[in-house]
Motif scaffolding. Structure first.
Motif, PDB file in Angstrom:
ATOM      1  N   THR A   1       7.620   1.629  -7.696  1.00 14.08           N
ATOM      2  CA  THR A   1       6.989   0.955  -7.340  1.00 14.08           C
ATOM      3  C   THR A   1       5.716   1.083  -7.948  1.00 14.08           C
ATOM      4  O   THR A   1       4.998   1.301  -7.476  1.00 14.08           O
ATOM      5  CB  THR A   1       6.797   0.102  -5.776  1.00 14.08           C
ATOM      6  N   PRO A   2       5.752   0.465  -9.198  1.00 11.74           N
ATOM      7  CA  PRO A   2       4.486   0.404  -9.836  1.00 11.74           C
ATOM      8  C   PRO A   2       2.835   0.207  -8.958  1.00 11.74           C
ATOM      9  O   PRO A   2       1.848   0.303  -9.005  1.00 11.74           O
ATOM     10  CB  PRO A   2       4.451   0.602 -11.550  1.00 11.74           C
ATOM     11  N   PHE A   3       3.131  -0.995  -8.580  1.00 17.84           N
ATOM     12  CA  PHE A   3       1.640  -1.777  -8.309  1.00 17.84           C
ATOM     13  C   PHE A   3       1.396  -0.917  -6.814  1.00 17.84           C
ATOM     14  O   PHE A   3       0.311  -0.559  -6.612  1.00 17.84           O
ATOM     15  CB  PHE A   3       2.048  -3.013  -7.737  1.00 17.84           C
ATOM     16  N   MET A   4       2.562  -1.030  -6.064  1.00 16.24           N
ATOM     17  CA  MET A   4       1.805  -0.362  -4.756  1.00 16.24           C
ATOM     18  C   MET A   4       1.767   1.584  -4.969  1.00 16.24           C
ATOM     19  O   MET A   4       0.365   1.986  -3.995  1.00 16.24           O
ATOM     20  CB  MET A   4       3.094  -0.367  -3.959  1.00 16.24           C
ATOM     21  N   THR A   5       2.183   2.485  -5.442  1.00 15.88           N
ATOM     22  CA  THR A   5       2.033   3.470  -6.610  1.00 15.88           C
ATOM     23  C   THR A   5       0.653   3.516  -6.718  1.00 15.88           C
ATOM     24  O   THR A   5       0.160   4.617  -5.998  1.00 15.88           O
ATOM     25  CB  THR A   5       2.949   4.419  -7.133  1.00 15.88           C
ATOM     26  N   ALA A   6       0.170   2.309  -7.828  1.00 15.59           N
ATOM     27  CA  ALA A   6      -1.658   2.424  -8.053  1.00 15.59           C
ATOM     28  C   ALA A   6      -2.156   1.957  -7.016  1.00 15.59           C
ATOM     29  O   ALA A   6      -3.288   2.969  -6.982  1.00 15.59           O
ATOM     30  CB  ALA A   6      -1.168   1.444  -9.541  1.00 15.59           C
ATOM     31  N   GLU A   7      -2.086   1.212  -5.872  1.00 16.76           N
ATOM     32  CA  GLU A   7      -2.891   0.680  -5.320  1.00 16.76           C
ATOM     33  C   GLU A   7      -3.312   2.352  -4.070  1.00 16.76           C
ATOM     34  O   GLU A   7      -4.414   2.477  -3.608  1.00 16.76           O
ATOM     35  CB  GLU A   7      -2.570  -0.085  -4.531  1.00 16.76           C
TER      36      GLU A   7
END
Ligand code: FAD
Length: 437
Positions: free
Chosen positions: A321-327
């Motif tokens: 999950t790119p958004f959460m991972t980056a966050e």
């Protein structure tokens, strides 16, 4: 006492925005350098087509992104937001659980406005070089240039830290096809394919979507893949899509011969074979290298031990999950820079990385999958949360991701519209107040 750093964030896509928010929240002085005119990165759709669609010319102007016009998200919006800023609760014009790309761009713009990130961003500013100041780890010289004017002067600035958020979906990874390459395009502009016989190489989510799009105008679409155990032949429910094993060779007349023995005369070969990591502007004197799409050494996909914490990479992982991972990576980074979270020693970080590489080798995972998170995506995100003293994710997050990945892998047409929203709403509601291990 917390340490505050001057930080250059390179790129204003999902990763850069997440990094800017977390660093700013933590009190660091942040400048985001973004080469395009607006934020969103991948999600900032541009219908223009690259002049060199196979990207063979390193000096080519990249005008588009890897999005195609019809793209809908391949994850449900519940797992495409940020922990405290959910996409599921922010519906603009497209209510679908798997919305079109415009909805994502709208969400990212709203996110940037809500957290006043826009004022941190310098648009139309391309970083051309980032390098350690001589003899120092904690001082980086960043050179950038205004875009749009060839004569623009290079601006040199000094920062304590550089955060690389330049994405990894612009530099195409082309597979070798023995014989003649007919033509290729990485942007799905359908008029190119009208009445054509198209061979499309790839088996990922983009190949899936684009093959269906192209089939609406093309005479025939032939999908070639090196995926194992693929069913060869015409697809049920599609009058003009065939699936084949990988291309064996292409002859001078445009005859494409597949490994399963079948062949077609193709007008176009279309590559949907993914992208590779590319950091042309970072100079580390060989400390960070790219080998078969492994960027390393990187501790937990973020810090090169010898340059940590002053150089970091946010958004490297693939899938998950790119958004959460980056966050979560960004929260960790912001805490590390301010001294609230401690990194292990360089030697310990290196040993952790080597252990990971060794485990990949032992389990037969190819090097090029170094940054592919599944099946450990939830374990990874919970590890990041623990570094900043936050509780683990709710159980439904991982379950929803796995369900979605399974449906995507099954290549079932229409699965995005058959998603059981009522079921998932009930699951999420049942876990709202619980701490689920
Ligand atoms: P990008 O979005 O690529 O942003 C990088 C930014 O850096 C860009 O704005 C670029 O202009 C800037 N930049 C690059 N080099 C420089 C430089 N030298 N100087 C200054 N600026 C620079 N994820 C999901 O969660 N759900 C999905 O459904 C989904 N679908 C996808 C479909 C496709 C076709 C693709 C390609 C990806 C998809 N993804 C999806 C993954 C997606 O890439 C991530 O969601 C996310 O956009 C990655 O953000 P990023 O910031 O890492 O990179």
């Amino acid at each position: 006492m917390a340490l505050l750093a001057r930080v250059a964030v390179i790129g204003a896509g999902v990763a850069g925005l997440a990094a800017a928010r977390e660093l700013h929240r933590e009190g660091h002085r942040v400048v985001v350098l973004e080469k395009r005119h607006s934020l969103g990165g991948t999600w900032l759709y541009n219908s223009r087509v690259d002049s060199d669609p196979l990207s063979l010319d390193p000096a080519r102007a990249v005008v588009g992104t890897s999005l195609y016009h019809s793209l809908r998200t391949n994850l449900p919006r519940q797992i495409m937001g940020f922990l405290d800023y959910p996409f599921a609760k922010r519906i603009h014009g497209d209510q679908r659980t798997f919305p079109g790309h415009e909805e994502v761009l709208w969400f990212l713009n709203e996110f940037a406005d809500e957290f006043q990130l826009r004022e941190l961003i310098r648009f139309c500013t391309e970083v051309v070089r980032a390098e350690r100041a001589e003899g120092r780890n904690d001082e980086w010289v960043v050179e950038s240039r205004s875009r749009g004017s060839e004569s623009a002067k290079v601006v040199r600035e000094v920062y304590d830290a550089v955060v690389v958020c330049n994405g990894h979906y612009t530099e195409p990874h082309l597979v070798e096809v023995p014989g003649t390459v007919l033509s290729g395009a990485v942007s799905a502009v359908l008029r190119f394919f009208f009445g054509a016989v198209v061979v499309l190489i790839g088996f990922g989510p983009s190949a899936f979507d684009i093959s269906r799009d192209v089939a609406t105008v093309a005479k025939e679409v032939h999908i070639a893949t090196r995926a194992p155990n693929v069913t060869v032949g015409k697809l049920d429910n599609h009058k003009n899509i065939w699936q084949h094993e990988m291309i064996e060779f292409v002859d001078e007349d445009g005859k494409v011969v597949f490994q399963d023995g079948s062949s077609v005369h193709a007008d176009t070969i279309f590559y949907c074979t993914g992208y590779k990591y590319h950091f042309p502007f970072i100079e580390t004197n060989g400390i960070v290298t790219i080998d078969d799409n492994r960027v390393g050494p990187l501790y937990k996909h973020v810090f090169p031990p010898r340059l940590a914490p002053w150089l970091s990479f946010i958004g490297m992982p693939k899938q998950g999950t790119p958004f959460m991972t980056a966050e979560l990576q960004s929260k960790w980074l912001a805490h590390v820079l301010s001294g609230k979270a401690l990194l292990p020693t360089k030697e310990e970080m290196m040993s952790d990385i080597e252990k990971y590489y060794h485990h990949m080798e032992e389990t037969g995972v190819p090097k090029r999958f170094t940054h592919v998170l599944p099946p450990n995506e939830i374990e990874y995100m919970n590890w990041l949360l623990a570094q900043v003293g936050m509780p683990p994710l709710k159980e439904w997050t991982g379950r929803m991701y796995k369900e979605c990945a399974m449906l995507a892998k099954a290549k079932r047409d229409g699965y995005k519209d058959q998603w059981d929203d009522d079921y998932w709403d009930a699951v999420i509601a049942s876990q709202v107040d619980s701490i689920v291990p």
